[in-house]
Structure formats: structure tokens, C-alpha cells
Write an enzyme that holds these catalytic residues in place. Structure first.
Site, short mmCIF file in Angstrom:
data_model
loop_
_atom_site.label_atom_id
_atom_site.label_comp_id
_atom_site.label_asym_id
_atom_site.label_seq_id
_atom_site.Cartn_x
_atom_site.Cartn_y
_atom_site.Cartn_z
N GLU A 89 0.83 -1.21 0.00
CA GLU A 89 0.00 0.00 0.00
C GLU A 89 0.86 1.25 0.00
O GLU A 89 0.59 2.21 -0.73
CB GLU A 89 -0.91 0.01 1.24
CG GLU A 89 -1.94 -1.11 1.26
CD GLU A 89 -1.42 -2.38 1.93
OE1 GLU A 89 -0.19 -2.63 1.87
OE2 GLU A 89 -2.23 -3.11 2.50
N CYS A 106 0.20 1.71 7.17
CA CYS A 106 -0.35 2.07 5.86
C CYS A 106 -1.62 2.89 6.01
O CYS A 106 -1.88 3.82 5.25
CB CYS A 106 -0.61 0.82 5.02
SG CYS A 106 0.92 0.02 4.48
N1 THU Z 1 2.26 -6.36 4.00
C1 THU Z 1 1.74 -5.52 3.09
O1 THU Z 1 2.30 -5.34 2.00
N2 THU Z 1 0.61 -4.87 3.39
C2 THU Z 1 -0.08 -4.99 4.56
O2 THU Z 1 -1.01 -4.26 4.81
C3 THU Z 1 0.33 -6.04 5.51
C4 THU Z 1 1.68 -6.61 5.31
C5 THU Z 1 3.52 -7.06 3.69
C6 THU Z 1 4.70 -6.62 4.52
C7 THU Z 1 5.58 -7.83 4.44
O3 THU Z 1 6.34 -7.76 3.24
C8 THU Z 1 4.61 -9.00 4.33
O4 THU Z 1 3.37 -8.44 3.92
C9 THU Z 1 4.41 -9.76 5.61
O5 THU Z 1 4.04 -8.91 6.64
#
Ligand code: THU
Length: 165
Positions: free
Chosen positions: A75, A115
Site C-alpha cells: 500500500e 499504511c
Molecule cells: N504487508 C503488506 O504489503 N501490506 C499490509 O497491509 C500487511 C503486510 C507485507 C509486509 C511484508 O512484506 C509482508 O506483507 C508480511 O508482513
């Protein structure tokens, strides 16, 4: 002493088929973006597609690093990319999805707290609400009509010192 209750509202679509054509397109783009994630450490591939007020659509995904905190969620990668490409153009709609290679995600994936904070500031700057759609790999899709609905009692620049002196 007073106690307050904060209510939030979200819409539930039973499946992708219930979405508008535009939302289906954005979800497809978010799924494609998830497939390009750099998530070698978590194996959790997150993708996002962001529609701007000027009609541009930008996509992004999570970018990890062996120094774990140095990575970034899909995000924020997408929001920062959009803002760097089109500074000042308000965000209209964000679609988020993810892939868990171990077990199919049957519930939508909501954005993490950090985020939400970042999106909230873009929402305030944009001057109107951002619609956020959240999807898993299958099943329901959830929609909030504003980042406010994901993050009540938001910290904002209004608390900071006024630097216009
Ligand atoms: N992650 C996201 O990209 N967005 C979220 O809202 C939650 C978590 C990613 C961060 C990390 O690379 C992986 O998911 C595990 O937490």
C-alpha cells in the site's frame, strides 16, 4: 467521565463477480502486482492498484529486505509511487489483495496500521474520501468508503507546530 462509541461501516461483496467493471479491472491489476512482489522472506505477496482523480492507475507490491524493517508494504509502495509520479493528484480508489502460498486466503486483507496512517494523510490532502477495497484470493470483498473508516482518532498534521511564521 464520558464514554464514546465509534462506529465504522463497510460493504461486503459476496464475490468478485459482484464488483463493478472498474473494480474488477483494478482487482485484476492488484493481483498481477502481487505476483511481482519481492517477498522472499515472508512469502506473503501483497498487491495494490490505485486509481487517481486524473484517471491514472498505479500498481505496487510489497518490497522486503533481509534487514526486515527496511522493507515496505504494498500500500505504501503504491501510494508513494503515485505521489512521486503525480504529486498533488488526489487518490480516488485503492484495491488491495494478497497471496499466501501456504493456504488460500478466503478473507480480505486489510492494510496494516502504518499504511492506514499514510493513506489517511493522502486522503486529507486529496480533499475527499478514498474508497478502499480489500480482497483475499477468493471469497468476499470488503469496501470502506473512506480511510477514516479504517482509522478513527487519526493523528494528523493539525497536531504539529505551525511552521508558517
Ligand atoms: N504487508 C503488506 O504489503 N501490506 C499490509 O497491509 C500487511 C503486510 C507485507 C509486509 C511484508 O512484506 C509482508 O506483507 C508480511 O508482513
Amino acid at each position: 467521565m464520558k464514554t464514546f462509541e465509534i462506529k465504522t461501516t463497510f460493504t461486503v461483496y459476496e464475490s468478485e463477480a459482484e464488483l463493478s467493471e472498474e473494480d474488477q479491472k483494478l482487482l485484476k491489476m492488484a493481483r498481477n502486482a502481487a505476483s511481482r512482489a519481492y517477498a522472499v522472506y515472508s512469502q506473503f505477496h501483497v498487491g495494490a492498484a490505485l486509481l487517481l482523480d486524473n484517471g491514472e492507475i498505479l500498481t505496487g507490491n510489497n518490497q522486503e529486505n533481509c534487514a526486515y524493517p527496511s522493507g515496505l508494504c504494498a500500500e505504501r509502495t503504491t501510494a508513494f509511487y503515485a505521489s512521486s509520479r503525480f504529486p498533488g493528484v488526489p487518490f480516488k480508489k485503492l484495491v488491495i489483495t494478497a497471496v499466501n502460498p501456504q493456504s488460500t486466503l478466503t478473507t480480505p486483507v486489510p492494510p496494516c496500521g502504518a499504511c492506514r496512517q499514510v493513506l489517511s494523510e493522502y486522503e486529507q490532502r486529496g480533499g475527499h474520501p478514498i474508497t478502499v477495497l480489500m480482497a483475499g484470493q477468493e471469497g468476499e470483498i470488503w469496501q470502506v468508503n473512506s480511510v477514516q473508516d479504517l482509522l478513527p482518532l487519526t493523528f494528523s498534521d493539525s497536531y504539529l507546530p505551525d511552521m508558517t511564521i
